[in-house]
Design an enzyme around this catalytic site. Sequence first.
Site, PDB file in Angstrom:
ATOM      1  CB  SER A   1      -6.662   5.133  -6.431  1.00  0.00           C
ATOM      2  OG  SER A   1      -6.268   6.089  -5.186  1.00  0.00           O
TER       3      SER A   1
ATOM      4  CG  HIS B   1      -4.327  -1.159   4.565  1.00  0.00           C
ATOM      5  ND1 HIS B   1      -3.419  -0.511   3.623  1.00  0.00           N
ATOM      6  CD2 HIS B   1      -4.910  -2.099   4.028  1.00  0.00           C
ATOM      7  CE1 HIS B   1      -4.199  -0.909   2.293  1.00  0.00           C
ATOM      8  NE2 HIS B   1      -4.911  -1.905   2.492  1.00  0.00           N
TER       9      HIS B   1
ATOM     10  CG  ASN C   1     -13.546  10.048  -4.259  1.00  0.00           C
ATOM     11  OD1 ASN C   1     -14.504  10.312  -4.165  1.00  0.00           O
ATOM     12  ND2 ASN C   1     -12.214  10.323  -4.886  1.00  0.00           N
TER      13      ASN C   1
ATOM     14  CB  CYS D   1      -1.021  -0.158   1.359  1.00  0.00           C
ATOM     15  SG  CYS D   1      -1.668   1.713   1.487  1.00  0.00           S
TER      16      CYS D   1
ATOM     17  CG  HIS E   1      -7.059   7.664   0.801  1.00  0.00           C
ATOM     18  ND1 HIS E   1      -7.364   6.488   0.634  1.00  0.00           N
ATOM     19  CD2 HIS E   1      -7.203   8.461  -0.116  1.00  0.00           C
ATOM     20  CE1 HIS E   1      -7.772   6.295  -0.586  1.00  0.00           C
ATOM     21  NE2 HIS E   1      -7.805   7.464  -1.166  1.00  0.00           N
TER      22      HIS E   1
ATOM     23  CG  HIS F   1      -4.249   3.409   4.079  1.00  0.00           C
ATOM     24  ND1 HIS F   1      -3.232   2.658   4.550  1.00  0.00           N
ATOM     25  CD2 HIS F   1      -4.682   4.370   4.840  1.00  0.00           C
ATOM     26  CE1 HIS F   1      -2.884   2.972   5.585  1.00  0.00           C
ATOM     27  NE2 HIS F   1      -3.690   4.069   5.918  1.00  0.00           N
TER      28      HIS F   1
HETATM   29  P1  H2U Z   1      -8.373   8.493  -4.314  1.00  0.00           P
HETATM   30  O1  H2U Z   1      -8.269   7.233  -3.872  1.00  0.00           O
HETATM   31  O2  H2U Z   1      -9.525   9.192  -3.891  1.00  0.00           O
HETATM   32  O3  H2U Z   1      -8.184   8.537  -5.950  1.00  0.00           O
HETATM   33  O4  H2U Z   1      -7.134   9.367  -3.564  1.00  0.00           O
HETATM   34  C1  H2U Z   1      -5.811   9.016  -3.620  1.00  0.00           C
HETATM   35  C2  H2U Z   1      -4.914  10.044  -4.178  1.00  0.00           C
HETATM   36  O5  H2U Z   1      -3.566   9.798  -3.891  1.00  0.00           O
HETATM   37  C3  H2U Z   1      -4.895  10.568  -5.660  1.00  0.00           C
HETATM   38  O6  H2U Z   1      -5.418  11.733  -5.855  1.00  0.00           O
HETATM   39  C4  H2U Z   1      -2.832  10.179  -4.768  1.00  0.00           C
HETATM   40  C5  H2U Z   1      -3.479  10.059  -6.009  1.00  0.00           C
HETATM   41  O7  H2U Z   1      -3.283  11.164  -6.966  1.00  0.00           O
HETATM   42  N1  H2U Z   1      -1.638   9.397  -4.758  1.00  0.00           N
HETATM   43  C6  H2U Z   1      -0.427  10.053  -4.478  1.00  0.00           C
HETATM   44  O8  H2U Z   1      -0.270  11.277  -4.209  1.00  0.00           O
HETATM   45  N2  H2U Z   1       0.636   9.649  -4.376  1.00  0.00           N
HETATM   46  C7  H2U Z   1       0.873   7.925  -4.607  1.00  0.00           C
HETATM   47  O9  H2U Z   1       2.071   7.417  -4.459  1.00  0.00           O
HETATM   48  C8  H2U Z   1      -0.316   7.472  -5.305  1.00  0.00           C
HETATM   49  C9  H2U Z   1      -1.614   8.120  -5.061  1.00  0.00           C
HETATM   50 ZN    ZN Z   2      -2.370   0.939   3.727  1.00  0.00          ZN
END
Ligand code: H2U
Ligand code: ZN
Length: 337
Positions: free
Chosen positions: A156, A108, A148, A47, A161, A159
């Site tokens: 995405s 997580h 989200n 993660c 967030h 975890h």
């Molecule tokens: P979402 O799960 O809502 O997409 O939010 C995750 C955000 O985390 C996403 O905007 C960022 C993505 O750009 N991100 C990072 O800043 N660093 C990373 O290593 C992966 C994802």
């Molecule tokens: Zn995690």
Amino acid sequence: MTNGAHKRQNLLTGDWVLVSPHRLLRPWQGSVSSPSRPPTVPHDPDCYLCAGNPRSTGQRNPQYTGVHVFDNDFPALLKDTDPPESDAVLVAQSETGICRVICYSPDHGRPMSRMTLPELEAVIETWVSQYAELSTRPDIGAVTIFENRGEMMGASNPHPHGQIWATSSTPNELAREAERQSAWMATHQRPFLLDYLARELTSGERVVCANEHFVVVTPFWAAWPFETLLLPRRAIGDMTELHRAERTALANILSDLTRLYDAVFDAPFPYTMGWHQKPSRAPAGSGFILHAHFYPPLLRSAAVRKFMVGFEMLGMPQRDLTPEDAAATLRAAKSRT
Ligand code: H2U
Ligand code: ZN
């Protein structure tokens, strides 16, 4: 309310929603995908949000122990941009801003619905300090804090967030809501959302849960089947105005609401949730009331979602399940939390 088709107006945005309760009995042979199961491990070595792990840029997260905020590695907004070309027909403006990611805790496997009250209060404190810092910057006009949750909503990563997008201008939804609240204030000399809340509390049929400082309703005009609106009981424009007891009450009601959601289909309930707070440049006395929207996509089960397609894209949102029935379903889930 009638059982026949009718439309209701969202006075926050001006939009109308079509309500067709008689349609609930129609057969369903559409999409049935299996719900994604919640991760249960407290640390996932793969993660990119877990403490100590490398992110996709290679940068390593610190061994954080509470809430952790970092600048989004793939921000939708940058601090500086070249002005775009624009003319009378092809209109464009530059937009700058700051995007951050908030990891709610190092764990997580524990979403908001399973966090402790002190952990939720720590998230709220972070929201407050982030809003306070960003909203007072001269280059920022609005701060949107959101989450989200679940693959179905495009998260995405499981975890727990959220995100913060601080923008130089006020985004569409917030601008509309601020404008309409301000117009109501000018006409009625009272904030719209406090008048609305008073109205909801007299009937109670759309109230999902409540405590001394906050109330959650399925709004009269809700478009999504289990959409809710979280409202303070007094005139608060942004989170920095929350007293100590209100922050505790907010942690409580976030826990109550997210546990109700997860109990409805006995599965993690996906949603986009987020805060509308007073735009930075809105004048005092413009009647803006802080609130959170929860927009979950689920309809009939943990696997069957509502699609905003067809008439919804071309005409207006439409729902079969009434907000009154959705509130009753959410309240009834309490016995299973
Ligand atoms: P979402 O799960 O809502 O997409 O939010 C995750 C955000 O985390 C996403 O905007 C960022 C993505 O750009 N991100 C990072 O800043 N660093 C990373 O290593 C992966 C994802
Ligand atoms: Zn995690």
